[in-house]
Scaffold this active site. Sequence first.
Site, PDB file in Angstrom:
ATOM      1  CB  THR A 167     -16.496   9.162   4.709  1.00 35.84           C
ATOM      2  OG1 THR A 167     -16.550   8.112   5.664  1.00 35.84           O
ATOM      3  CG2 THR A 167     -17.421  10.296   5.129  1.00 35.84           C
ATOM      4  CB  SER A 168     -19.161   4.360   3.598  1.00 26.83           C
ATOM      5  OG  SER A 168     -18.235   3.971   4.613  1.00 26.83           O
ATOM      6  CD  GLN A 187     -13.630   8.320   8.174  1.00 33.87           C
ATOM      7  OE1 GLN A 187     -14.082   7.259   8.582  1.00 33.87           O
ATOM      8  NE2 GLN A 187     -14.253   9.052   7.261  1.00 33.87           N
ATOM      9  CG  ASN A 188      -8.584   9.256   3.347  1.00 35.43           C
ATOM     10  OD1 ASN A 188      -9.449   8.442   3.689  1.00 35.43           O
ATOM     11  ND2 ASN A 188      -8.802  10.169   2.421  1.00 35.43           N
ATOM     12  CG  HIS A 235      -8.911   5.974  10.980  1.00 36.27           C
ATOM     13  ND1 HIS A 235      -9.837   5.756   9.995  1.00 36.27           N
ATOM     14  CD2 HIS A 235      -9.606   6.046  12.134  1.00 36.27           C
ATOM     15  CE1 HIS A 235     -11.049   5.692  10.534  1.00 36.27           C
ATOM     16  NE2 HIS A 235     -10.944   5.857  11.827  1.00 36.27           N
ATOM     17  CB  CYS A 260      14.041  -0.386  22.264  1.00 40.89           C
ATOM     18  SG  CYS A 260      12.526  -0.810  21.403  1.00 40.89           S
ATOM     19  NE  ARG A 275      -3.688   0.316   2.394  1.00 38.73           N
ATOM     20  CZ  ARG A 275      -4.305   0.680   3.537  1.00 38.73           C
ATOM     21  NH1 ARG A 275      -4.302  -0.141   4.584  1.00 38.73           N
ATOM     22  NH2 ARG A 275      -4.901   1.843   3.631  1.00 38.73           N
ATOM     23  CG  ASN A 287     -20.426   9.215  -1.154  1.00 39.78           C
ATOM     24  OD1 ASN A 287     -20.469   8.500  -2.142  1.00 39.78           O
ATOM     25  ND2 ASN A 287     -19.987   8.803   0.018  1.00 39.78           N
ATOM     26  CG  ASP A 347      -4.224   9.002   1.386  1.00 37.23           C
ATOM     27  OD1 ASP A 347      -5.257   8.645   0.774  1.00 37.23           O
ATOM     28  OD2 ASP A 347      -4.095  10.137   1.886  1.00 37.23           O
TER      29      ASP A 347
HETATM   30  P1  OAD Z   1     -15.321   3.490   2.430  1.00 38.22           P
HETATM   31  O1  OAD Z   1     -14.661   2.646   1.423  1.00 38.22           O
HETATM   32  O2  OAD Z   1     -16.161   2.843   3.473  1.00 38.22           O
HETATM   33  O3  OAD Z   1     -16.256   4.569   1.703  1.00 38.22           O
HETATM   34  C1  OAD Z   1     -15.764   5.319   0.627  1.00 38.22           C
HETATM   35  C2  OAD Z   1     -16.889   6.240   0.197  1.00 38.22           C
HETATM   36  O4  OAD Z   1     -16.368   7.080  -0.828  1.00 38.22           O
HETATM   37  C3  OAD Z   1     -18.112   5.515  -0.381  1.00 38.22           C
HETATM   38  O5  OAD Z   1     -19.280   6.037   0.229  1.00 38.22           O
HETATM   39  C4  OAD Z   1     -18.069   5.871  -1.861  1.00 38.22           C
HETATM   40  O6  OAD Z   1     -19.362   6.014  -2.417  1.00 38.22           O
HETATM   41  C5  OAD Z   1     -17.337   7.196  -1.849  1.00 38.22           C
HETATM   42  N1  OAD Z   1     -16.606   7.527  -3.085  1.00 38.22           N
HETATM   43  C6  OAD Z   1     -16.075   6.681  -3.994  1.00 38.22           C
HETATM   44  N2  OAD Z   1     -15.460   7.398  -4.991  1.00 38.22           N
HETATM   45  C7  OAD Z   1     -15.600   8.726  -4.660  1.00 38.22           C
HETATM   46  C8  OAD Z   1     -15.195   9.959  -5.261  1.00 38.22           C
HETATM   47  N3  OAD Z   1     -14.510   9.976  -6.407  1.00 38.22           N
HETATM   48  N4  OAD Z   1     -15.526  11.115  -4.651  1.00 38.22           N
HETATM   49  C9  OAD Z   1     -16.241  11.116  -3.483  1.00 38.22           C
HETATM   50  N5  OAD Z   1     -16.642   9.987  -2.852  1.00 38.22           N
HETATM   51  C10 OAD Z   1     -16.330   8.807  -3.444  1.00 38.22           C
HETATM   52  O7  OAD Z   1     -14.172   4.400   3.090  1.00 38.22           O
HETATM   53  P2  OAD Z   1     -14.207   5.261   4.439  1.00 38.22           P
HETATM   54  O8  OAD Z   1     -15.558   5.844   4.689  1.00 38.22           O
HETATM   55  O9  OAD Z   1     -13.082   6.198   4.390  1.00 38.22           O
HETATM   56  O10 OAD Z   1     -10.537   2.498   8.780  1.00 38.22           O
HETATM   57  O11 OAD Z   1     -13.896   4.117   5.515  1.00 38.22           O
HETATM   58  C11 OAD Z   1     -13.734   4.473   6.830  1.00 38.22           C
HETATM   59  C12 OAD Z   1     -12.683   3.604   7.486  1.00 38.22           C
HETATM   60  O12 OAD Z   1     -12.985   2.219   7.251  1.00 38.22           O
HETATM   61  C13 OAD Z   1     -11.284   3.763   6.943  1.00 38.22           C
HETATM   62  O13 OAD Z   1     -10.608   4.866   7.442  1.00 38.22           O
HETATM   63  C14 OAD Z   1     -10.646   2.452   7.359  1.00 38.22           C
HETATM   64  C15 OAD Z   1     -11.766   1.524   6.911  1.00 38.22           C
HETATM   65  O14 OAD Z   1     -11.753   0.290   7.511  1.00 38.22           O
HETATM   66  C16 OAD Z   1      -9.593   1.813   9.421  1.00 38.22           C
HETATM   67  O15 OAD Z   1      -8.828   1.112   8.847  1.00 38.22           O
HETATM   68  C17 OAD Z   1      -9.581   2.000  10.891  1.00 38.22           C
END
Ligand code: OAD
Length: 250
Positions: free
Chosen positions: A196-197, A109-110, A127, A158, A78, A221, A112
């Site tokens: 974010t979802s 939450q990213n 995160h 260490c 990654r 989104n 990267d």
């Molecule tokens: P998800 O993969 O759950 O959700 C990504 C969201 O982005 C979805 O709702 C998509 O519809 C939307 N999406 C896709 N392409 C897009 C674009 N071009 N522009 C805007 N939105 C777009 O990812 P997160 O919500 O970030 O946590 O997930 C949350 C957490 O779950 C992450 O930080 C990670 C994961 O497990 C940990 O690892 C602790």
Amino acid sequence: MIESAAVLDRLIAEAAAALRKARHVCVLTGAGVSAESGIPTFRDALTGLWQNFNPEDLATPEAFERDPNLVWNWYESRREMIRSVEPNPGHYALVELARRVPRFTLVTQNVDGLHQRAGSRDVLEYHGNIMRDRCIVERVIADRSDDSRHGLPRCAACGGLLRPDVVWFGEAIPAGPMLAAAAAAGDCDVFLSVGTSSMVYPAAGLAETAMDAGARIIEINPSATGLSQAATAIGGRSGVILPRLVAALA
Ligand code: OAD
């Protein structure tokens, strides 16, 4: 849920009007904001990381204890991918938005680091950050010892095993970003949820904190989420919508 041109114009004008009046804008981003840079999200059908990999095998402390090599190989792959991509117009638009409002807080939450590479400052890394190593013995960010070349990365101080400085399932959010994000969500008058979802807590609870404090919720989104009903939901990709939103502020 991609909007028609006329609806999009109206929603962007509405959101821009709210941003123009805003005293404090708090933004929460998720994997979707990096999707247009070529980094897969977690839950998008087919392409999402969790569609192809089992988080229990890769993103938990138990998995790391069981097989640190497997986990490190995945995180190194990654890291490679992240090094090979660039921030996209969505990241840069948030840098510009920060300049255009009196107070701006960016929570991501990213892991990267693309917001920072685009020029965003004081990013709250909810995160963690995949590019940093943390010593599992001293529990601090650490440099790698030279021995790390021949096997698992070791702490230069260490000799303890290093792990990526990210939050795994079942682990707590780092206190600094967690408290600062909750304070910002409770103080802002516009809360922008981008890419974010809204499924993973406690990050997904920040919008609720903002709502309870009377803030206007705007979501960007291409798909509907559990937050869409309570928000001004703009259906589209952040790399397209965010630059248009900032342009509409003029
Ligand atoms: P998800 O993969 O759950 O959700 C990504 C969201 O982005 C979805 O709702 C998509 O519809 C939307 N999406 C896709 N392409 C897009 C674009 N071009 N522009 C805007 N939105 C777009 O990812 P997160 O919500 O970030 O946590 O997930 C949350 C957490 O779950 C992450 O930080 C990670 C994961 O497990 C940990 O690892 C602790």
